[in-house]
Design a protein around this motif. Structure first.
Motif, PDB file in Angstrom:
ATOM      1  N   ILE A 170     105.524 -67.724  63.987  1.00  0.00           N
ATOM      2  CA  ILE A 170     104.845 -68.936  64.719  1.00  0.00           C
ATOM      3  C   ILE A 170     104.687 -69.976  62.592  1.00  0.00           C
ATOM      4  N   PRO A 171     105.428 -71.096  62.298  1.00  0.00           N
ATOM      5  CA  PRO A 171     105.041 -71.818  61.558  1.00  0.00           C
ATOM      6  C   PRO A 171     103.568 -72.769  61.375  1.00  0.00           C
ATOM      7  N   ASN A 172     103.109 -72.524  59.978  1.00  0.00           N
ATOM      8  CA  ASN A 172     101.368 -72.474  59.614  1.00  0.00           C
ATOM      9  C   ASN A 172     101.040 -73.958  60.286  1.00  0.00           C
ATOM     10  N   GLY A 173     100.213 -73.382  60.875  1.00  0.00           N
ATOM     11  CA  GLY A 173      99.891 -74.872  61.328  1.00  0.00           C
ATOM     12  C   GLY A 173      99.955 -75.118  62.844  1.00  0.00           C
ATOM     13  N   SER A 174     100.865 -74.414  63.297  1.00  0.00           N
ATOM     14  CA  SER A 174     101.434 -74.774  64.703  1.00  0.00           C
ATOM     15  C   SER A 174     100.561 -72.829  66.283  1.00  0.00           C
ATOM     16  N   TYR A 175     101.167 -73.321  66.934  1.00  0.00           N
ATOM     17  CA  TYR A 175     100.858 -72.250  68.091  1.00  0.00           C
ATOM     18  C   TYR A 175     102.001 -71.925  68.648  1.00  0.00           C
ATOM     19  N   ALA A 176     101.804 -71.115  69.610  1.00  0.00           N
ATOM     20  CA  ALA A 176     102.714 -70.668  70.788  1.00  0.00           C
ATOM     21  C   ALA A 176     102.022 -69.765  71.656  1.00  0.00           C
ATOM     22  N   LEU A 177     102.236 -70.235  73.001  1.00  0.00           N
ATOM     23  CA  LEU A 177     101.882 -68.850  74.031  1.00  0.00           C
ATOM     24  C   LEU A 177     103.499 -68.360  74.307  1.00  0.00           C
ATOM     25  N   THR A 178     103.014 -66.628  74.889  1.00  0.00           N
ATOM     26  CA  THR A 178     103.501 -65.599  75.069  1.00  0.00           C
ATOM     27  C   THR A 178     103.683 -64.635  76.143  1.00  0.00           C
ATOM     28  N   ALA A 179     103.771 -63.664  76.547  1.00  0.00           N
ATOM     29  CA  ALA A 179     103.258 -62.807  77.232  1.00  0.00           C
ATOM     30  C   ALA A 179     103.224 -63.801  78.816  1.00  0.00           C
ATOM     31  N   GLY A 180     104.651 -64.520  78.744  1.00  0.00           N
ATOM     32  CA  GLY A 180     103.776 -65.433  80.472  1.00  0.00           C
ATOM     33  C   GLY A 180     103.130 -66.236  80.661  1.00  0.00           C
ATOM     34  N   HIS A 181     102.369 -66.852  79.984  1.00  0.00           N
ATOM     35  CA  HIS A 181     102.153 -67.978  78.972  1.00  0.00           C
ATOM     36  C   HIS A 181     100.229 -67.457  79.527  1.00  0.00           C
ATOM     37  N   CYS A 182     100.117 -65.972  78.851  1.00  0.00           N
ATOM     38  CA  CYS A 182      98.919 -65.799  79.307  1.00  0.00           C
ATOM     39  C   CYS A 182      98.227 -65.887  77.974  1.00  0.00           C
ATOM     40  N   VAL A 183      99.220 -65.252  77.010  1.00  0.00           N
ATOM     41  CA  VAL A 183      98.157 -64.950  75.575  1.00  0.00           C
ATOM     42  C   VAL A 183      98.992 -66.134  74.271  1.00  0.00           C
ATOM     43  N   GLN A 184      98.117 -67.011  73.759  1.00  0.00           N
ATOM     44  CA  GLN A 184      98.198 -68.116  72.856  1.00  0.00           C
ATOM     45  C   GLN A 184      97.917 -67.585  71.592  1.00  0.00           C
ATOM     46  N   CYS A 185      98.837 -67.356  70.456  1.00  0.00           N
ATOM     47  CA  CYS A 185      98.519 -67.104  68.979  1.00  0.00           C
ATOM     48  C   CYS A 185      98.897 -68.536  68.100  1.00  0.00           C
ATOM     49  N   SER A 186      98.661 -68.436  67.115  1.00  0.00           N
ATOM     50  CA  SER A 186      98.013 -69.447  65.923  1.00  0.00           C
ATOM     51  C   SER A 186      98.655 -68.620  65.024  1.00  0.00           C
ATOM     52  N   CYS A 187      99.108 -69.765  63.784  1.00  0.00           N
ATOM     53  CA  CYS A 187      98.774 -69.967  62.342  1.00  0.00           C
ATOM     54  C   CYS A 187      97.933 -70.342  61.954  1.00  0.00           C
ATOM     55  N   VAL A 188      97.642 -70.076  61.360  1.00  0.00           N
ATOM     56  CA  VAL A 188      96.137 -71.413  60.416  1.00  0.00           C
ATOM     57  C   VAL A 188      97.001 -71.577  58.743  1.00  0.00           C
ATOM     58  N   LEU A 189      96.741 -72.901  58.676  1.00  0.00           N
ATOM     59  CA  LEU A 189      97.660 -73.199  57.581  1.00  0.00           C
ATOM     60  C   LEU A 189      97.440 -72.159  56.305  1.00  0.00           C
ATOM     61  N   GLY A 190      98.206 -71.648  55.458  1.00  0.00           N
ATOM     62  CA  GLY A 190      97.955 -71.183  54.384  1.00  0.00           C
ATOM     63  C   GLY A 190      98.253 -70.141  54.774  1.00  0.00           C
TER      64      GLY A 190
END
Length: 423
Positions: free
Chosen positions: A236-256
């Motif tokens: 996941i790029p810095n500053g963005s999010y992604a859904l996974t596990a059939g839209h059950c889990v939301q992962c994020s990557c904090v800037l820096g």
């Protein structure tokens, strides 16, 4: 038309085509395996479109588009929100290895009234593909007259470079150069450096032209899921999010940051248990307990999705100090307009030398060779042979494009004079 004029007319058409080819180049990554990887397309909307309509153009999940651009998905009916013309979006795609190079062939387009290969390439897909590339990808079809409803394969550029940039996790964005762009401006916009862009794209010099497609490295957070997980290799790029596990889990990557943080998604879907085994901790829970020797951390982390099961890991560690509250990447409201600075303001002027303008770096001459083995070739041509003195496994046409272009323009000028004379 007179018979004597026909060869000259055909030459003018050919020369004009060569001139357009000489001014557009694209970075290509050689590959040898059949594995896939995550990548991004930099796409500018050619008209107002709903999120679902953009998703349909690329056959991707509309929610993934929103989260890749840090757009809040909690708004009512957000998938049908109308996005404004000229809005720039990052489109997540799967990058494959096809005929020895990285590309995406998962996008299909049904032709509409008044469509031409040129309008599909330049307008609908924003210059991410050329008419010639569409023609080659659909060689089994007669494209001399496009019938409404014809289904076309749209080959799109992508690069992966093992998901790293200078040994750090990175996701690569295919970016179409605008008329007002400079290398310095692109580097600043995407938090990288001119030197890095030059290296990644195997450019002998940081010279760009409108329509060029650059591979832009975006710092990211990588995962370490087991290979049997369906989301193995999630990045996941810095500053963005992604859904996974059939839209059950939301992962994020904090800037820096290089650490991915995952938690239950807010969408109303049926999900398997997210509790860490033999504990009362739920996915995303972090507790800290100060002690004389430091801070005891207990974390329930996401570890992939396999066979319909959300995998979790309970870990305990001792840290020098207790962390503060979990910081998440900021979300924005679904946009209704495009910031003027992104539409009209030119990028910063380049330095007379190849200087690293990001992060206050010192001036460094940009090397000509790419350590990743990228190829920079005209976007509508086949891959040429290795140039003399070129880096092993890479091809760069950047240094000769201007001279090639000038030569073709010279030929066109001479041909035009003969044409006028004969008429």
């Amino acid at each position: 038309m007179k018979n004597s004029e026909k060869p000259l007319f055909l030459f003018l058409i050919l020369a004009s085509s060569l001139a357009s080819m000489a001014t557009a180049k694209s970075t290509i990554e050689p590959c040898s395996s059949k594995d896939t990887c995550n990548s991004l397309l930099g796409y500018t909307l050619f008209t107002d479109l709903k999120v679902t309509e953009v998703a349909s153009l690329f056959q991707v999940d509309p929610i993934s588009i929103l989260l890749s651009n840090s757009i809040d998905i909690s708004y009512p009916d957000v998938e049908n929100h109308v996005l404004p013309e000229k809005l720039f979006l990052k489109i997540p795609i799967t990058c494959s290895c096809v005929d020895g190079i990285r590309k995406s062939l998962s996008t299909h387009y049904k032709t509409r009234t008044s469509d031409t290969l040129g309008s599909i390439a330049d307008s609908v897909y924003g210059g991410l593909v050329s008419p010639e590339q569409i023609q080659v990808a659909n060689s089994d079809l007669d494209l001399s007259n496009l019938d409404v409803g014809t289904k076309l394969v749209i080959p799109l550029p992508c690069t992966c470079f093992n998901g790293t940039d200078d040994s750090l996790p990175a996701l690569y964005l295919s970016y179409v150069v605008r008329r007002i762009d400079t290398m310095a401006g692109i580097a600043k916009r995407f938090s990288t450096s001119v030197t890095d862009l030059t290296n990644v794209n195997a450019m002998g010099a940081p010279d760009i032209n409108p329509g060029d497609i650059l591979a832009v490295p975006l710092l990211a957070c990588s995962s370490n899921f087991p290979k049997y997980a369906t989301d193995y290799g999630l990045i996941i790029p810095n500053g963005s999010y992604a859904l996974t596990a059939g839209h059950c889990v939301q992962c994020s990557c904090v800037l820096g940051s290089h650490s991915m943080y995952c938690e239950p998604a807010a969408l109303a879907v049926s999900c398997s248990s997210m509790r860490c085994r033999n504990s009362n901790f739920m996915l995303g829970n972090i507790t800290s307990q100060p002690s004389s020797s430091g801070c005891k951390l207990t974390t329930c982390s996401y570890n992939g999705f396999a066979s319909g099961t959300i995998l979790t890991t309970l870990s305990m560690s001792l840290q020098p100090r207790c962390p503060g509250p979990q910081q998440l990447a900021p979300l924005i409201a679904p946009p209704d307009s495009v910031p003027k600075e992104l539409m009209y303001v030119p990028s910063p002027s380049p330095s007379p030398v190849f200087d690293d303008i990001v992060g206050g770096g010192s001036i460094v001459a940009a090397p000509a060779a790419s350590p990743r083995g990228g190829l920079t070739v005209p976007s509508s041509s086949s891959i040429p042979g290795n140039p003399a003195n070129g880096p092993a496994g890479s091809i760069s046409m950047a240094s000769c494009l201007l001279s090639c272009y000038s030569f073709v323009v010279f030929l066109i000028s001479i041909a035009s004079c003969f044409f006028v004379f004969l008429v």
